[in-house]
Scaffold this motif. Structure first.
Motif, mmCIF file in Angstrom:
data_model
loop_
_atom_site.group_PDB
_atom_site.id
_atom_site.type_symbol
_atom_site.label_atom_id
_atom_site.label_comp_id
_atom_site.label_asym_id
_atom_site.label_seq_id
_atom_site.Cartn_x
_atom_site.Cartn_y
_atom_site.Cartn_z
ATOM 1 N N LEU A 23 0.812 -1.218 0.000
ATOM 2 C CA LEU A 23 0.000 0.000 0.000
ATOM 3 C C LEU A 23 0.846 1.270 0.000
ATOM 4 C CD1 LEU A 23 -2.837 -0.987 2.516
ATOM 5 C CD2 LEU A 23 -2.792 -1.221 0.023
ATOM 6 N N ALA A 24 1.849 1.323 0.884
ATOM 7 C CA ALA A 24 2.624 2.551 1.023
ATOM 8 C C ALA A 24 3.602 2.771 -0.119
ATOM 9 C CB ALA A 24 3.388 2.539 2.350
ATOM 10 N N ARG A 25 3.988 1.698 -0.825
ATOM 11 C CA ARG A 25 5.005 1.860 -1.854
ATOM 12 C C ARG A 25 4.512 1.524 -3.256
ATOM 13 N NH1 ARG A 25 10.905 -1.115 -1.675
ATOM 14 N NH2 ARG A 25 11.410 -0.967 -3.881
ATOM 15 N N GLY A 50 8.538 8.935 -8.452
ATOM 16 C CA GLY A 50 8.502 7.500 -8.233
ATOM 17 C C GLY A 50 9.813 6.943 -7.713
ATOM 18 N N ALA A 51 10.909 7.653 -7.957
ATOM 19 C CA ALA A 51 12.217 7.201 -7.467
ATOM 20 C C ALA A 51 12.450 7.593 -6.007
ATOM 21 C CB ALA A 51 13.329 7.784 -8.339
ATOM 22 N N LEU A 52 11.730 8.583 -5.489
ATOM 23 C CA LEU A 52 11.977 9.078 -4.133
ATOM 24 C C LEU A 52 11.760 8.017 -3.051
ATOM 25 C CD1 LEU A 52 10.487 12.696 -4.339
ATOM 26 C CD2 LEU A 52 12.892 11.994 -4.361
ATOM 27 N N PRO A 53 10.655 7.249 -3.085
ATOM 28 C CA PRO A 53 10.511 6.232 -2.027
ATOM 29 C C PRO A 53 11.562 5.140 -2.115
ATOM 30 C CG PRO A 53 8.823 5.938 -3.703
ATOM 31 C CD PRO A 53 9.490 7.251 -3.984
ATOM 32 N N LEU A 54 12.098 4.930 -3.300
ATOM 33 C CA LEU A 54 13.139 3.926 -3.452
ATOM 34 C C LEU A 54 14.450 4.425 -2.846
ATOM 35 C CD1 LEU A 54 12.251 3.114 -7.157
ATOM 36 C CD2 LEU A 54 11.466 1.921 -5.109
ATOM 37 N N ILE A 55 14.716 5.721 -3.014
ATOM 38 C CA ILE A 55 15.917 6.308 -2.412
ATOM 39 C C ILE A 55 15.817 6.308 -0.889
ATOM 40 C CG2 ILE A 55 17.267 8.434 -2.199
ATOM 41 C CD1 ILE A 55 16.453 9.063 -5.100
ATOM 42 N N SER A 56 14.660 6.733 -0.368
ATOM 43 C CA SER A 56 14.491 6.747 1.086
ATOM 44 C C SER A 56 14.505 5.326 1.639
ATOM 45 C CB SER A 56 13.186 7.460 1.468
ATOM 46 O OG SER A 56 12.064 6.812 0.911
ATOM 47 N N GLY A 103 5.499 12.934 0.696
ATOM 48 C CA GLY A 103 4.666 11.819 1.128
ATOM 49 C C GLY A 103 5.237 10.476 0.701
ATOM 50 N N VAL A 104 5.615 10.353 -0.557
ATOM 51 C CA VAL A 104 6.146 9.066 -1.034
ATOM 52 C C VAL A 104 7.530 8.801 -0.430
ATOM 53 C CG1 VAL A 104 4.807 9.145 -3.171
ATOM 54 C CG2 VAL A 104 7.124 10.082 -3.147
#
Length: 423
Positions: A23-25, A50-56, A103-104
């Protein structure tokens, strides 16, 4: 905290992974078409976001083992859930690329913290012989989360803000469940003053090859996770609600990934990896070739879901076997590599879509996947090799589990004593 069996913990962990990963990703890609339309975002900007949650995720995964040591498994899981709640709420209230990106990014932190927290708890609640299988089942929770998001988009087409608020409510429930179920075990120290053996050059070489394949798979899969729904809506001219059926297919097929990864782990991992990478590449090519045909698009999603979850499960179990004495490192490295690949691949897909269109972008990534699959004989083998490796693995296991668990106050920890105190 409540008592839980190995099977129960596997299912509970899968539920938390469903929230943090599904859900979150990964549900973000499902809502890209309405979000892009409402906020006026270009494909390139969506690729960056879309790359930001992957970096975090990568940053969170790097500090998560230390967080599990200092804060304890329970507190780390709860903190993960809080980041998920904050991120999902921010997405639901976003008014532009900045608030959406924050948010992401927060959701990525949630994802990075959750698996190490569950791994730390698993060392207390699950017999060591079942660690690989339980981890594979928990990993399949991603598919559950993806599937759960489908009814939301089917019945609330275009109402993505309300959908993310519903996800936030589920994340709040997950926070309280984590506090109640996960033990307060904090760190592990050797009971006999014997530390694990250092990682050998051979192990590092195998980890490097494993991470390279995981990175490449993440790079190729980024096209599907971020842009598949947008492709069928933009290029195939299907309604936004139709993308829900594609994500449902991804989620349902992905559940089989837990079984496939376990089978591959016990048979021929290099051959299985080659087959699954070929399937992953084929799913991209099929979707780009027939975006207007909902049945073919659904079949493409089935192939992608099975291939992706099988590969992530295989990488997870390979990492555990390559570093059996370091559960906070072995399973984490391939997941970091997958996310780094997705973080790099997401903006690359956005650039290709902007300049050449969806068909060429997906065909290019499909070709890259086929090329990587041809290199699968280099995938690290750890089952069929003899003597020295088996002895090395056995030694690592002995060093890993001759440990004394301690709680958050530094006192010797006993799961049974915590249960007795509670009752």
């Amino acid at each position: 905290m409540t008592s839980v069996s190995s099977t129960g913990f596997a299912l509970f962990g899968a539920a938390l992974i469903a929230i943090s990963y599904g859900l979150a990703r990964f549900a973000f890609g499902l809502f890209v078409p309405p979000i892009r339309a409402d906020l006026g975002l270009t494909p390139f900007l969506i690729g960056i976001i879309g790359a930001l949650p992957l970096i975090s995720f990568v940053f969170a995964s790097a500090v998560a083992p230390m967080a599990a040591i200092r804060l304890g498994a329970r507190n780390t899981a709860v903190m993960s859930g809080v980041f998920g709640v904050v991120g999902l709420v921010l997405i639901s209230q976003s008014t532009g690329p900045l608030s959406l990106g924050v948010g992401v990014f927060s959701c990525g932190i949630c994802t990075g913290l959750m698996m190490p927290a569950l791994t730390a708890a698993m060392q207390v609640l699950v017999d060591r012989s079942l660690h690989g299988r339980v981890s594979s089942v928990m990993n399949a929770g991603t598919s559950i989360g993806v599937a759960v998001s489908v009814p939301v988009v089917l019945f609330m087409a275009g109402l993505w803000r309300y959908a993310y608020m519903a996800f936030a409510v589920m994340a709040v429930i997950g926070v309280f469940a984590a506090w109640y179920v996960i033990p307060s075990v904090s760190r592990v120290t050797p009971s006999n003053a014997a530390s694990p053996e250092p990682i050998s050059a051979l192990q590092w070489w195998r980890l490097l090859r494993l991470s390279a394949f995981a990175f490449a798979m993440g790079f190729v899969s980024a096209a599907y996770w971020i842009f598949a729904p947008d492709l069928v809506v933009t290029l195939g001219e299907l309604p936004s609600s139709a993308t829900g059926w594609i994500w449902l297919a991804v989620g349902v097929a992905g559940l089989g990934g837990a079984v496939a990864a376990d089978i591959a782990d016990r048979n021929n991992p290099p051959v299985t990896q080659a087959l699954m990478l070929m399937m992953l590449a084929a799913s991209l090519a099929l979707l780009a070739a027939s975006p207007a045909q909902i049945w073919l698009a659904g079949f493409s999603a089935l192939v992608f879901g099975l291939a992706y979850m099988s590969l992530t499960g295989l990488y997870l179990m390979t990492g555990i076997r390559l570093l059996p004495g370091r559960l906070s490192m072995g399973p984490v490295l391939p997941f970091i590599a997958v996310s780094l690949g997705q973080a790099v691949g997401s903006p690359v897909v956005g650039v290709l879509v902007n300049n050449f269109g969806y068909a060429i972008a997906f065909a290019t990534f499909s070709a890259i996947g086929i090329c990587v699959a041809l290199l699968s004989p280099l995938y690290p083998r750890y089952i069929d090799q003899g003597g020295d490796e088996e002895a090395e693995e056995e030694t690592g296991l002995q060093a890993a589990y001759d440990y004394q668990l301690v709680d958050e106050e530094g006192e010797p920890y006993s799961y049974e004593e915590e249960e007795q105190a509670k009752s």
